[in-house]
Motif scaffolding. Structure first.
Motif, PDB file in Angstrom:
ATOM      1  N   ALA A 162      -1.100  -7.802 -14.490  1.00  0.00           N
ATOM      2  CA  ALA A 162      -1.261  -7.365 -13.107  1.00  0.00           C
ATOM      3  C   ALA A 162      -0.123  -6.450 -12.668  1.00  0.00           C
ATOM      4  O   ALA A 162      -0.350  -5.379 -12.090  1.00  0.00           O
ATOM      5  CB  ALA A 162      -1.352  -8.578 -12.185  1.00  0.00           C
ATOM      6  N   VAL A 163       1.113  -6.849 -12.945  1.00  0.00           N
ATOM      7  CA  VAL A 163       2.264  -6.076 -12.485  1.00  0.00           C
ATOM      8  C   VAL A 163       2.360  -4.749 -13.224  1.00  0.00           C
ATOM      9  O   VAL A 163       2.709  -3.715 -12.640  1.00  0.00           O
ATOM     10  CB  VAL A 163       3.554  -6.899 -12.648  1.00  0.00           C
ATOM     11  CG1 VAL A 163       4.782  -6.073 -12.309  1.00  0.00           C
ATOM     12  CG2 VAL A 163       3.504  -8.144 -11.764  1.00  0.00           C
ATOM     13  N   ARG A 164       2.036  -4.744 -14.530  1.00  0.00           N
ATOM     14  CA  ARG A 164       2.111  -3.507 -15.309  1.00  0.00           C
ATOM     15  C   ARG A 164       1.162  -2.440 -14.747  1.00  0.00           C
ATOM     16  O   ARG A 164       1.547  -1.302 -14.499  1.00  0.00           O
ATOM     17  CB  ARG A 164       1.755  -3.801 -16.765  1.00  0.00           C
ATOM     18  CG  ARG A 164       1.869  -2.597 -17.694  1.00  0.00           C
ATOM     19  CD  ARG A 164       1.046  -2.845 -18.954  1.00  0.00           C
ATOM     20  NE  ARG A 164       1.388  -4.105 -19.559  1.00  0.00           N
ATOM     21  CZ  ARG A 164       2.351  -4.276 -20.457  1.00  0.00           C
ATOM     22  NH1 ARG A 164       3.060  -3.234 -20.838  1.00  0.00           N
ATOM     23  NH2 ARG A 164       2.583  -5.462 -20.981  1.00  0.00           N
ATOM     24  N   LEU A 165      -0.091  -2.822 -14.548  1.00  0.00           N
ATOM     25  CA  LEU A 165      -1.070  -1.865 -14.038  1.00  0.00           C
ATOM     26  C   LEU A 165      -0.741  -1.444 -12.611  1.00  0.00           C
ATOM     27  O   LEU A 165      -0.842  -0.264 -12.257  1.00  0.00           O
ATOM     28  CB  LEU A 165      -2.473  -2.479 -14.108  1.00  0.00           C
ATOM     29  CG  LEU A 165      -3.631  -1.584 -13.662  1.00  0.00           C
ATOM     30  CD1 LEU A 165      -3.701  -0.330 -14.520  1.00  0.00           C
ATOM     31  CD2 LEU A 165      -4.953  -2.344 -13.718  1.00  0.00           C
ATOM     32  N   PHE A 166      -0.341  -2.397 -11.776  1.00  0.00           N
ATOM     33  CA  PHE A 166      -0.001  -2.085 -10.384  1.00  0.00           C
ATOM     34  C   PHE A 166       1.178  -1.132 -10.308  1.00  0.00           C
ATOM     35  O   PHE A 166       1.152  -0.139  -9.568  1.00  0.00           O
ATOM     36  CB  PHE A 166       0.313  -3.375  -9.631  1.00  0.00           C
ATOM     37  CG  PHE A 166       1.036  -3.161  -8.331  1.00  0.00           C
ATOM     38  CD1 PHE A 166       0.385  -2.615  -7.241  1.00  0.00           C
ATOM     39  CD2 PHE A 166       2.375  -3.502  -8.199  1.00  0.00           C
ATOM     40  CE1 PHE A 166       1.051  -2.405  -6.040  1.00  0.00           C
ATOM     41  CE2 PHE A 166       3.041  -3.305  -7.014  1.00  0.00           C
ATOM     42  CZ  PHE A 166       2.377  -2.755  -5.926  1.00  0.00           C
ATOM     43  N   GLY A 167       2.221  -1.404 -11.070  1.00  0.00           N
ATOM     44  CA  GLY A 167       3.423  -0.567 -11.015  1.00  0.00           C
ATOM     45  C   GLY A 167       3.162   0.857 -11.457  1.00  0.00           C
ATOM     46  O   GLY A 167       3.594   1.812 -10.806  1.00  0.00           O
ATOM     47  N   ASN A 168       2.435   1.017 -12.550  1.00  0.00           N
ATOM     48  CA  ASN A 168       2.182   2.361 -13.055  1.00  0.00           C
ATOM     49  C   ASN A 168       1.261   3.160 -12.136  1.00  0.00           C
ATOM     50  O   ASN A 168       1.473   4.359 -11.924  1.00  0.00           O
ATOM     51  CB  ASN A 168       1.573   2.287 -14.458  1.00  0.00           C
ATOM     52  CG  ASN A 168       2.578   1.805 -15.493  1.00  0.00           C
ATOM     53  OD1 ASN A 168       3.738   2.183 -15.460  1.00  0.00           O
ATOM     54  ND2 ASN A 168       2.150   0.964 -16.406  1.00  0.00           N
ATOM     55  N   MET A 169       0.215   2.515 -11.619  1.00  0.00           N
ATOM     56  CA  MET A 169      -0.715   3.235 -10.756  1.00  0.00           C
ATOM     57  C   MET A 169      -0.104   3.519  -9.383  1.00  0.00           C
ATOM     58  O   MET A 169      -0.265   4.601  -8.829  1.00  0.00           O
ATOM     59  CB  MET A 169      -2.004   2.423 -10.595  1.00  0.00           C
ATOM     60  CG  MET A 169      -2.753   2.201 -11.893  1.00  0.00           C
ATOM     61  SD  MET A 169      -3.252   3.727 -12.698  1.00  0.00           S
ATOM     62  CE  MET A 169      -4.398   4.366 -11.497  1.00  0.00           C
ATOM     63  N   MET A 170       0.607   2.546  -8.834  1.00  0.00           N
ATOM     64  CA  MET A 170       1.195   2.730  -7.503  1.00  0.00           C
ATOM     65  C   MET A 170       2.313   3.769  -7.526  1.00  0.00           C
ATOM     66  O   MET A 170       2.471   4.557  -6.590  1.00  0.00           O
ATOM     67  CB  MET A 170       1.726   1.391  -6.985  1.00  0.00           C
ATOM     68  CG  MET A 170       2.202   1.410  -5.531  1.00  0.00           C
ATOM     69  SD  MET A 170       3.945   1.835  -5.350  1.00  0.00           S
ATOM     70  CE  MET A 170       4.714   0.386  -6.074  1.00  0.00           C
ATOM     71  N   SER A 171       3.080   3.802  -8.605  1.00  0.00           N
ATOM     72  CA  SER A 171       4.182   4.756  -8.673  1.00  0.00           C
ATOM     73  C   SER A 171       3.672   6.191  -8.673  1.00  0.00           C
ATOM     74  O   SER A 171       4.242   7.063  -8.012  1.00  0.00           O
ATOM     75  CB  SER A 171       5.016   4.495  -9.932  1.00  0.00           C
ATOM     76  OG  SER A 171       4.211   4.656 -11.100  1.00  0.00           O
TER      77      SER A 171
END
Length: 246
Positions: A162-171
């Motif tokens: 969850a955090v990996r996908l969220f961080g990359n997409m949100m950044s």
């Protein structure tokens, strides 16, 4: 500036509210459903097929090959789940070319939901393959002391997904928004193309990690060879007919 599309409330009644993440997620699923229906309504089996059917076949064959390379036999069994994960994240990234569109994968609530889907699917596939007792025994391997560590591993890898996908997409979304306020012409276009590439890579990584987790749960221990009771077999008695004649 909103850090997440969850902060933009579009409709609210009491404690029930609809934010931008929910709306874009359902619109994206609706668009994917309608698109799949349009592409598959007139499938052909001869040499003359439509471009959309050709593209769909390329995607399906590519996903099946990736599933087989990871080590899962019978890829058709997992194609629906893993293919949907990949197409959802990829489509959410492709739609970033639409002005004002914020991908739902840039919200932690969406990525957490996707990770929870993987968290539930892994034991379901594992139990189907090994049975309930066989799957639960895998938490005790190689010793009973590994039980808490294996449980922590299940929870931590779900959080990491969850955090990996969220961080990359949100950044990527935040960088485009910042550059849009500074230089509203050239840099946002370049960053949009870069974000599109990053989103496709994240869709691939997310689906591959889900495949790896399912493959690990599907592993069945091979039966141990039966020990030979005669550890010291008796030498064979020579045949008198084979003795040399003097």
């Amino acid at each position: 500036m909103n850090l997440s599309s969850d902060q933009l409330i579009l409709w609210q009644y009491g404690f029930i509210h609809l934010n931008e993440t929910i709306i874009t997620t359902w619109l994206l699923m609706l668009a994917m459903t309608v698109g799949a229906m349009l592409v598959t309504r007139k499938l052909a089996t001869d040499e003359k097929i439509s471009r959309w059917q050709g593209a769909l076949e390329i995607i399906v064959i590519g996903i099946k090959q990736q599933i087989e390379e990871v080590g899962l036999a019978n890829p058709e069994k997992y194609l629906g789940f893993l293919g949907t994960l990949f197409l959802f994240v990829a489509t959410a990234s492709i739609c970033t070319v639409i002005p004002g569109y914020v991908p739902p994968t840039g919200s932690l609530s969406t990525t957490a939901a996707l990770a929870l889907c993987v968290f539930v699917a892994v034991p379901l596939f594992g139990i189907e393959q090994q049975g309930l007792s066989g799957y639960l025994k895998s938490y005790l391997e190689p010793t009973l002391l590994m039980l808490p560590f294996n449980i922590i591993s299940e929870l931590s890898r779900t959080l990491a997904l969850a955090v990996r996908l969220f961080g990359n997409m949100m950044s990527g979304t935040m960088i485009i928004a910042i550059l849009l306020t500074i230089t509203p012409f050239l840099f946002p276009l370049v960053m949009t193309l870069l974000g599109l590439l990053t989103g496709m890579v994240q869709a691939y990584i997310f689906s591959i990690l889900a495949t790896v987790y399912i493959a690990a749960a599907m592993q069945v221990r091979a039966p141990e060879p039966v020990a030979n009771l005669k550890t010291n077999p008796q030498p064979q008695t020579p045949n008198p007919k084979d003795a040399p004649h003097g």
